[in-house]
Design an enzyme around this catalytic site. Structure first.
Site, PDB file in Angstrom:
ATOM      1  N   PRO A 230       0.827  -1.211   0.000  1.00 48.91           N
ATOM      2  CA  PRO A 230       0.000   0.000   0.000  1.00 48.91           C
ATOM      3  C   PRO A 230       0.857   1.254   0.000  1.00 48.91           C
ATOM      4  O   PRO A 230       1.894   1.323   0.657  1.00 48.91           O
ATOM      5  CB  PRO A 230      -0.803  -0.123   1.314  1.00 48.91           C
ATOM      6  CG  PRO A 230      -0.772  -1.570   1.658  1.00 48.91           C
ATOM      7  CD  PRO A 230       0.538  -2.092   1.152  1.00 48.91           C
ATOM      8  N   THR A 232       2.477   2.643  -2.584  1.00 43.95           N
ATOM      9  CA  THR A 232       3.611   2.695  -3.518  1.00 43.95           C
ATOM     10  C   THR A 232       3.269   3.389  -4.830  1.00 43.95           C
ATOM     11  O   THR A 232       4.143   3.522  -5.687  1.00 43.95           O
ATOM     12  CB  THR A 232       4.119   1.272  -3.813  1.00 43.95           C
ATOM     13  OG1 THR A 232       3.021   0.438  -4.189  1.00 43.95           O
ATOM     14  CG2 THR A 232       4.809   0.689  -2.601  1.00 43.95           C
ATOM     15  N   THR A 235      -2.234   3.498  -7.980  1.00 47.19           N
ATOM     16  CA  THR A 235      -3.300   4.336  -8.536  1.00 47.19           C
ATOM     17  C   THR A 235      -2.718   5.568  -9.220  1.00 47.19           C
ATOM     18  O   THR A 235      -3.253   6.042 -10.235  1.00 47.19           O
ATOM     19  CB  THR A 235      -4.269   4.745  -7.423  1.00 47.19           C
ATOM     20  OG1 THR A 235      -4.747   3.572  -6.755  1.00 47.19           O
ATOM     21  CG2 THR A 235      -5.447   5.513  -7.982  1.00 47.19           C
ATOM     22  N   GLU A 452      19.062   2.557  26.977  1.00 45.72           N
ATOM     23  CA  GLU A 452      19.424   3.074  25.653  1.00 45.72           C
ATOM     24  C   GLU A 452      20.925   3.146  25.459  1.00 45.72           C
ATOM     25  O   GLU A 452      21.432   2.971  24.350  1.00 45.72           O
ATOM     26  CB  GLU A 452      18.798   4.455  25.443  1.00 45.72           C
ATOM     27  CG  GLU A 452      17.284   4.483  25.503  1.00 45.72           C
ATOM     28  CD  GLU A 452      16.640   3.532  24.516  1.00 45.72           C
ATOM     29  OE1 GLU A 452      17.223   3.299  23.434  1.00 45.72           O
ATOM     30  OE2 GLU A 452      15.556   3.007  24.822  1.00 45.72           O
TER      31      GLU A 452
END
Length: 650
Positions: A230, A232, A235, A452
């Site tokens: 989706p 990319t 359409t 971290e």
């Protein structure tokens, strides 16, 4: 917690912290549309009805009052009555001398001779009538209702005559037909994907010059299906085809064929292809074809008479009915190719399958440049650096990134987007909104800093790990802290050494907690889940376990659809094999944790120093991590690759 760039072998490349010349003949004209005056029928009918009601009310004369018989006689004796109309049943409609009307009733059981004499004596004008009223009054009473019913019947019959699909046009295709006015999008507006555009443009060129291909004996493709994740640009490419093509372009979505009425979908498919044949040569674009192209027989409850299966059967029949000389090409798009029926994908129907993958680094830079045309960028914005730091982003993600950067600039009262705005936008896209009100307790703040720091130091110490870009302990979304890594180059293959270092860095936060505090915490939950998934795939799919051997059980699902769901009933191996996979996964994770713990103990001073910097500054750049190691004379184990610097944000 550690946030890495999106990995090709893990589905998404990201893990998060904590929780076309002219045709041979001109196209045939489209069927005439309905006349514009038809829309005025209902308003005109309502206006006529209201007018009739008003006229009837005005012609009814002055308001009338109902008088008892005794009052009526009293008014006659008093000389107030001017005229009356009496029917055979005794109903009286009269008018007083002051102009007011009244109604009354004469009892038929009484002797009315005396009343008649009084009426003559007082000079009252008497008129005899018949009951039941006139035919005109009866007609006017029901005329409004008759007009409305007639208009609806007439408009319904006209709709049936003009629409071959029946009342309301349910059987008509909802395709948007583009012929004269075409979209402004062209292939030049689609950044990257040169191979895809070249293959799609061949379809347009064939429709423009069919004789050139026929001379070489080449047969036209009947269908082309675009497959990709989706966002990319499937359409968008279809819109570019419509803009480039000099042939009619019919656009429709798969969901437009699905209705509550049985047989409507098949009727719309027939109508769609009939329209395409009338306008041949033409292109049909069907977006989200998986809505009607799913595998038949998958719905065991509804059986073979399911509406979607009827629609699919009609689509297959229409594609088989293509005349190769008709010049009709079906262009479709989907992000779920595994759900499509095999009969739809066989040669002769969809002859070509065009894969539209996630853009690479060069394509991402070109896409960013396209989306940044309408914005004002500062001189410190480097689109190549942003493209390098956004592996796995789709075109839609990159457009959202530019938009978020513009929003950040507006919040700061500026119209120019700088590099800090885009860095903040990337963090928001990857991690979520920065929680300024989510204050940590002092001991939690230090624990997150230790966690971290473990990730960052191990990323700098492991030979194959990606360089550190930024470390922060500011909460964002579900994360309490983030260690961002950017790859030195876009990878397509991952060695065993890279995966081993990846597991070590993943478990670096938990290892740092064990070294400093002597116990773990819930902060490593997301790291453990991600590491377990990677280790399991190393054993089950990549053949990197000496115990299980060179055996791979690939899922077969497209990676862009997310992590596949595992069903014990569908596993292609036994429970004994699953036990071996579990044991080997655990062994890889334990070995990675032991290695991470040993490295951090050997560099305890650097761990403590980086922790203090994080507690003090909250955010440090990747260069700071290397500087801490150099200060402690721990530069020897480091690789010589150039690290990535990142802008610090507090």
């Amino acid at each position: 917690m550690i946030t890495r760039v999106r990995q090709a072998f893990s589905g998404r490349h990201e893990t998060r912290s904590a929780k076309p010349g002219p045709p041979n003949e001109p196209p045939k004209p489209a069927p005439p549309s309905a006349p514009s005056w038809r829309r005025w029928l209902l308003p005109i009918g309502i206006a006529i009805t209201l007018l009739l009601l008003i006229v009837r009310g005005m012609s009814a004369g002055p308001p009338t009052a109902s008088l008892p018989y005794s009052d009526f006689v009293s008014d006659v004796n008093a000389g107030k009555v001017a005229a009356i109309r009496v029917n055979e049943t005794g109903d009286v409609h009269g008018t007083l001398k002051d102009g007011k009307g009244f109604v009354s009733r004469i009892p038929t059981a009484l002797n009315n001779a005396q009343l008649e004499g009084r009426l003559h004596a007082k000079g009252v004008k008497i008129t005899a009538t018949r009951s039941g009223g006139s035919a005109t009054a009866f007609f006017l009473m029901f005329l409004p209702l008759l007009v409305i019913i007639g208009l609806f019947m007439w408009s319904g019959q006209a709709a049936q005559r003009s629409m071959a699909g029946g009342v309301g046009g349910f059987g008509r295709s909802k395709a948007k037909i583009i012929e004269a006015e075409r979209p402004t999008t062209r292939f030049a507006d689609v950044a990257g994907y040169e191979g895809v555009k070249r293959e799609i443009s061949e379809i347009v060129d064939f429709l423009r010059h069919p004789d050139r291909y026929a001379a070489a004996g080449a047969k036209p493709p009947r269908g082309v299906i675009m497959v990709g994740p989706p966002g990319t640009g499937k359409t968008l490419i279809a819109r570019a085809v419509a803009g480039e093509a000099e042939v009619p372009f019919l656009s429709v979505t798969g969901s437009a064929f699905v209705e509550m009425f049985v047989g409507v979908g098949a009727s719309r498919v027939r109508d769609l292809f009939d329209n395409a044949r009338k306008r041949a040569p033409s292109i049909i674009f069907m977006d989200e074809i998986d809505a009607i192209g799913g595998k038949r027989g998958a719905r065991l409850i509804t059986g073979g008479h399911d509406e979607r299966e009827q629609t699919l059967n009609q689509l297959l029949a229409e594609m088989d009915g293509f005349d190769q000389s008709s010049g009709i090409v079906l262009l479709a798009a989907t992000n779920r190719p595994e759900t499509l029926d095999p009969a739809l994908l066989r040669p002769g129907r969809f002859d070509r399958q065009v894969i539209i993958p996630l853009p690479n680094q060069a394509e991402r830079a070109a896409i960013l440049a396209v989306h940044a045309k309408s914005t004002h960028l500062a001189d410190d914005v480097d689109l190549d650096r942003i493209a390098r730091g956004t592996p796995g982003f789709s075109g839609a993600d990159l457009a959202n990134l530019i938009n978020e950067g513009a929003i950040n600039a507006v919040r700061a009262g500026r119209t120019v987007i700088n590099a800090a705005d885009l860095d903040a936008a990337r963090d928001r896209v990857l991690l979520g909104r920065r929680e300024t009100s989510n204050a940590l307790l002092p001991e939690e703040r230090r624990a997150v800093a230790v966690h971290e720091s473990g990730h960052a130091l191990l990323a700098a110490l492991c030979e194959h790990a990606d360089p550190v870009a930024k470390v922060t302990i500011l909460p964002a979304g579900l994360t309490l802290g983030v260690t961002e890594q950017l790859p030195e180059a876009e990878r397509h293959l991952y060695s065993e050494g890279y995966l081993t270092d990846l597991l070590t860095v993943r478990l670096g936060g938990r290892a740092a907690e064990l070294v400093v505090f002597g116990e773990g915490s819930t902060g490593a939950a997301d790291d453990l889940a991600g590491a377990t998934q990677i280790a399991a795939r190393m054993v089950r799919e990549f053949g990197l376990s000496s115990t299980l051997g060179p055996v791979g059980y690939a899922t077969g699902s497209p990676q862009y659809l997310g992590a596949p769901t595992e069903d014990a009933l569908l596993r292609p191996y036994s429970e004994q094999t699953q036990r071996i996979i579990d044991e080997e996964t655990s062994r890889l994770l334990r070995r990675a944790e032991e290695r991470a713990t040993k490295l951090l103990r050997d560099h305890r001073r650097a761990l403590d120093r980086l922790t203090e910097l994080l507690v003090e500054q909250e955010t440090v750049a990747g260069d700071t991590v290397l500087s801490v190691l150099r200060e402690e004379e721990d530069i020897a184990p480091l690789r010589t690759a150039k690290p990535v610097s990142a802008r610090s944000r507090t």
